[in-house]
Enzyme design. Structure first.
Site, PDB file in Angstrom:
ATOM      1  CG  HIS A 268      45.438 -83.693  40.296  1.00 36.48           C
ATOM      2  ND1 HIS A 268      45.561 -82.401  40.147  1.00 36.48           N
ATOM      3  CD2 HIS A 268      46.090 -83.907  41.315  1.00 36.48           C
ATOM      4  CE1 HIS A 268      46.282 -81.837  41.019  1.00 36.48           C
ATOM      5  NE2 HIS A 268      46.619 -83.142  41.827  1.00 36.48           N
TER       6      HIS A 268
ATOM      7  CG  HIS B 225      41.504 -74.602  38.989  1.00 39.09           C
ATOM      8  ND1 HIS B 225      41.409 -74.522  40.448  1.00 39.09           N
ATOM      9  CD2 HIS B 225      42.369 -75.135  38.443  1.00 39.09           C
ATOM     10  CE1 HIS B 225      42.591 -74.994  40.827  1.00 39.09           C
ATOM     11  NE2 HIS B 225      43.246 -75.369  39.701  1.00 39.09           N
TER      12      HIS B 225
ATOM     13  CG  ASP C  53      46.753 -79.864  33.682  1.00 33.99           C
ATOM     14  OD1 ASP C  53      45.973 -80.145  34.476  1.00 33.99           O
ATOM     15  OD2 ASP C  53      48.015 -79.926  33.669  1.00 33.99           O
TER      16      ASP C  53
HETATM   17  C1  SDX Z   1      44.816 -79.432  38.073  1.00 27.80           C
HETATM   18  O1  SDX Z   1      43.463 -78.207  42.694  1.00 27.80           O
HETATM   19  C2  SDX Z   1      43.936 -77.652  41.857  1.00 27.80           C
HETATM   20  O2  SDX Z   1      44.829 -76.661  42.047  1.00 27.80           O
HETATM   21  C3  SDX Z   1      44.651 -78.617  40.628  1.00 27.80           C
HETATM   22  C4  SDX Z   1      45.793 -78.215  39.822  1.00 27.80           C
HETATM   23  C5  SDX Z   1      47.009 -78.006  40.516  1.00 27.80           C
HETATM   24  O3  SDX Z   1      48.036 -77.214  40.310  1.00 27.80           O
HETATM   25  O4  SDX Z   1      47.177 -78.937  41.325  1.00 27.80           O
HETATM   26  O5  SDX Z   1      45.284 -76.846  39.532  1.00 27.80           O
HETATM   27  C6  SDX Z   1      46.090 -79.001  38.566  1.00 27.80           C
HETATM   28  O6  SDX Z   1      44.336 -80.409  38.306  1.00 27.80           O
HETATM   29  C7  SDX Z   1      43.905 -78.557  37.029  1.00 27.80           C
HETATM   30  C8  SDX Z   1      42.612 -79.232  36.469  1.00 27.80           C
HETATM   31  C9  SDX Z   1      42.927 -80.006  35.316  1.00 27.80           C
HETATM   32  N1  SDX Z   1      41.635 -81.055  34.903  1.00 27.80           N
HETATM   33  C10 SDX Z   1      41.102 -80.624  33.880  1.00 27.80           C
HETATM   34  O7  SDX Z   1      41.402 -79.975  33.037  1.00 27.80           O
HETATM   35  C11 SDX Z   1      39.826 -81.641  33.601  1.00 27.80           C
HETATM   36  C12 SDX Z   1      38.598 -80.922  33.214  1.00 27.80           C
HETATM   37  N2  SDX Z   1      38.158 -79.867  34.250  1.00 27.80           N
HETATM   38  C13 SDX Z   1      37.159 -80.499  35.288  1.00 27.80           C
HETATM   39  O8  SDX Z   1      37.095 -81.790  35.264  1.00 27.80           O
HETATM   40  C14 SDX Z   1      36.820 -79.610  36.434  1.00 27.80           C
HETATM   41  O9  SDX Z   1      36.951 -78.162  36.112  1.00 27.80           O
HETATM   42  C15 SDX Z   1      37.852 -79.829  37.573  1.00 27.80           C
HETATM   43  C16 SDX Z   1      37.843 -81.152  38.078  1.00 27.80           C
HETATM   44  C17 SDX Z   1      39.221 -79.209  37.145  1.00 27.80           C
HETATM   45  C18 SDX Z   1      37.087 -78.873  38.583  1.00 27.80           C
HETATM   46  O10 SDX Z   1      35.865 -79.570  38.935  1.00 27.80           O
HETATM   47  P1  SDX Z   1      35.073 -79.003  40.052  1.00 27.80           P
HETATM   48  O11 SDX Z   1      35.381 -77.735  40.783  1.00 27.80           O
HETATM   49  O12 SDX Z   1      34.515 -80.108  40.828  1.00 27.80           O
HETATM   50  O13 SDX Z   1      33.850 -78.381  39.182  1.00 27.80           O
HETATM   51  P2  SDX Z   1      32.395 -79.311  38.771  1.00 27.80           P
HETATM   52  O14 SDX Z   1      32.853 -80.758  38.171  1.00 27.80           O
HETATM   53  O15 SDX Z   1      31.589 -79.242  40.165  1.00 27.80           O
HETATM   54  O16 SDX Z   1      31.704 -78.552  37.605  1.00 27.80           O
HETATM   55  C19 SDX Z   1      30.981 -77.242  38.113  1.00 27.80           C
HETATM   56  C20 SDX Z   1      30.211 -76.810  36.839  1.00 27.80           C
HETATM   57  C21 SDX Z   1      29.545 -78.321  36.173  1.00 27.80           C
HETATM   58  O17 SDX Z   1      28.454 -77.617  35.353  1.00 27.80           O
HETATM   59  P3  SDX Z   1      26.871 -78.091  36.266  1.00 27.80           P
HETATM   60  O18 SDX Z   1      26.768 -79.430  36.528  1.00 27.80           O
HETATM   61  O19 SDX Z   1      26.974 -77.060  37.232  1.00 27.80           O
HETATM   62  O20 SDX Z   1      26.002 -77.401  35.041  1.00 27.80           O
HETATM   63  O21 SDX Z   1      30.998 -76.823  35.540  1.00 27.80           O
HETATM   64  C22 SDX Z   1      30.971 -77.549  34.731  1.00 27.80           C
HETATM   65  C23 SDX Z   1      30.595 -78.663  35.300  1.00 27.80           C
HETATM   66  O22 SDX Z   1      29.958 -79.494  34.198  1.00 27.80           O
HETATM   67  N3  SDX Z   1      32.352 -77.763  34.468  1.00 27.80           N
HETATM   68  C24 SDX Z   1      32.915 -78.141  33.037  1.00 27.80           C
HETATM   69  C25 SDX Z   1      34.455 -78.121  33.122  1.00 27.80           C
HETATM   70  N4  SDX Z   1      34.627 -78.114  34.293  1.00 27.80           N
HETATM   71  C26 SDX Z   1      33.732 -77.734  35.100  1.00 27.80           C
HETATM   72  N5  SDX Z   1      32.364 -77.891  31.876  1.00 27.80           N
HETATM   73  C27 SDX Z   1      33.032 -78.188  30.746  1.00 27.80           C
HETATM   74  N6  SDX Z   1      34.130 -78.565  30.658  1.00 27.80           N
HETATM   75  C28 SDX Z   1      35.148 -78.433  31.981  1.00 27.80           C
HETATM   76  N7  SDX Z   1      36.220 -78.553  31.746  1.00 27.80           N
END
Ligand code: SDX
Length: 493
Positions: A326, A365, A421
């Site tokens: 997050h 996201h 981020d």
């Molecule tokens: C913020 O919610 C908000 O609005 C948050 C925020 C705010 O203003 O409050 O916008 C701020 O938290 C932004 C996010 C910051 N976090 C990161 O940058 C960390 C990296 N991102 C991931 O951990 C992820 O994208 C999340 C946590 C942000 C979202 O995750 P989800 O929606 O639970 O997605 P998921 O983990 O279920 O992934 C879905 C697929 C997966 O692949 P498969 O298993 O289907 O093959 O997408 C892939 C994931 O592996 N994936 C990624 C990825 N994010 C998702 N693959 C590579 N890199 C990534 N960053």
């Protein structure tokens, strides 16, 4: 507003034009604005994905179109023409202020920005060795104490009764000497005890009781708009102080002449920012202020829904925001870019990371399946600041190269794009904010969104209480411990 920084306004407007030309994958299903008739049907995934927890007028994230709106105003508009204080007013009150409303709001923020007793209490903790978000969370709890009691005039011990003690601490080593008292005499004999804020105002005509009137632990309304302003105003002071204490420096008092954004940088770095730096900090604060039902906002609302109070709610928001999935991702991105070491290494680094199935920090996201509009603004601002900063230029060019790799690989296939981020850390580095203070900086802004949504939810409060699908055993019979041989295999159900 912002006459002197038109070039920054132009950068924002250019980003808005570019974003409006992005192809839209699909149109958003549920249009905002329609009244909801509860209960509503929605498909819910793990982590409450897709769940509708409440209705709100505070803000709207259109994930498919990459659109972010606060109280009906598009985020690009607010970044181009508004400022963070005005955006806070908008989030809290639901409309832009008139000039007199804005004047009084800024005056209140300026007053509440001073939290000397809270800082004094905070500095009695080992802040230099604490996790920055842990220290900030401690600070907001101490703010609660000060706001409810300590900061009131009457709460200050009567210095005349003290013997060589400094104002805030009771000198335990002072030699009583010939004085009857070597400590503060919390003498309550001839004081009137007030038990409510209304009584205080009636007797002393203000929230600060006249001398000789004592509050009996009067707990001011700690979920009111006043407390929200207290937290929005005090958070930057606390965060900047924590940064300086961790750097072995003393905190700096806010400068009443400076804006919220400028004060934050001044209290953090000890240098008044340039107009460009102030403007870019202000835009970063606007961009981070609110974002739907993200994890930290939801955490704050869950705490508030039990009729706890806004200080505890904000503490819960800070705790949730600290996580690397997050708000903690901004710090991780900078570490990642430094580890990559330069744009020419991005391709190989990315291939290895993907082979290890690593998630790339700053990408993806839960809601955005298009480019995060906040990254659309922060990217060009990072580029602008990097022009004057060699290290930031390498970071920025590395980020651009990595973005190209990730979007080529995951953009179309998984709708994975940069999020807020990805570029924010480069902006913060150029503004002189230490890396370990990036996530607290996120909190300095998001406290406005937490407060706005808590205040709104409390109007039609219902304690949050979701359910879990039970997949455990049933019908187990108790076996006395002597009869339990090995770590028993559970009986078949
Ligand atoms: C913020 O919610 C908000 O609005 C948050 C925020 C705010 O203003 O409050 O916008 C701020 O938290 C932004 C996010 C910051 N976090 C990161 O940058 C960390 C990296 N991102 C991931 O951990 C992820 O994208 C999340 C946590 C942000 C979202 O995750 P989800 O929606 O639970 O997605 P998921 O983990 O279920 O992934 C879905 C697929 C997966 O692949 P498969 O298993 O289907 O093959 O997408 C892939 C994931 O592996 N994936 C990624 C990825 N994010 C998702 N693959 C590579 N890199 C990534 N960053």
């Amino acid at each position: 507003m912002w006459e002197e920084t038109k070039e920054i306004t132009e950068i924002v407007l250019r980003a808005a034009r570019k974003a409006s030309q992005e192809p839209i994958s699909q149109s958003e299903q549920a249009l905002p604005g329609k009244a909801i008739h509860w209960p509503v049907e929605c498909a819910i995934g793990p982590g409450l994905e897709g769940a509708i927890a409440c209705e709100s007028k505070v803000g709207y994230v259109n994930g498919l179109q990459g659109q972010l709106v606060y109280r009906g105003y598009d985020i690009f508009e607010l970044c181009a023409y508004s400022c963070f204080e005005e955006t806070c007013y908008l989030l809290l009150h639901g409309r832009l202020p008139t000039s007199s409303q804005f004047g009084s709001f800024r005056k209140q923020l300026a007053e509440y920005r001073h939290v000397p007793k809270t800082l004094r209490l905070l500095m009695s903790f080992p802040v230099e060795g604490m996790n920055a978000m842990g220290a900030l969370r401690m600070g907001t709890n101490l703010m609660r104490q000060e706001f409810t009691f300590g900061d009131l005039e009457i709460a200050k011990p009567d210095i005349a009764q003290a013997h060589e003690s400094d104002e805030d601490t009771i000198s335990s080593e002072a030699d009583p000497g010939d004085k009857a008292e070597s400590f503060y005499s919390f003498d309550t004999t001839n004081t009137v005890v007030l038990t409510s804020m209304e009584e205080t105002i009636a007797v002393s005509g203000s929230r600060k009781p006249a001398k000789g009137i004592r509050h009996q632990e009067v707990l001011q309304d700690t979920s009111s708009l006043d407390s929200c302003c207290h937290l929005i105003a005090g958070a930057p002071t606390l965060t900047a102080a924590i940064a300086r204490i961790r750097n072995g420096q003393m905190p700096i008092e806010p400068d009443p002449e400076l804006s919220h954004a400028a004060n934050y940088l001044y209290m953090m770095t000890g240098r008044r920012p340039t107009e460009i730096e102030e403007r870019i900090m202000d835009i970063a604060l606007i961009l981070h202020a609110d974002h739907g039902m993200n994890a930290s906002t939801f955490a704050a609302m869950v705490v508030a829904s039990t009729l706890s109070d806004i200080y505890f709610s904000v503490g819960a928001g800070i705790a949730a925001l600290a996580g690397p999935l997050h708000g903690g991702a901004n710090e991780q991105v900078i570490h990642m870019l430094r580890q990559i070491g330069g744009p020419s290494n991005a391709k190989e680094w990315y291939a290895k990371a993907r082979a290890r199935k690593e998630k790339i920090m700053g990408f993806g996201h839960r809601v955005y399946k298009a480019y995060d509009p906040r990254a659309s603004v922060l990217g060009p601002l990072a580029r602008h600041l990097a022009l004057e900063n060699k290290e930031a230029q390498v970071l920025f060019r590395t980020a651009e190269a990595l973005e190209k790799e990730v979007i080529a690989d995951l953009g179309q296939s998984k709708s994975i794009y940069p999020n807020v981020d990805f570029y924010s850390g480069i902006v913060y580095s150029c503004l002189g904010i230490p890396t370990d203070m990036f996530t607290p900086t996120f909190a300095v802004s998001r406290v406005a969104g937490w407060c706005a949504r808590v205040l709104e939810y409390l109007k039609k409060n219902r304690i949050f209480r979701p359910r879990a699908i039970y997949t455990g055993r049933l019908g187990e019979k108790y076996i006395p411990i002597d009869a339990r041989h090995s770590a028993g295999k559970p009986s078949k159900r």
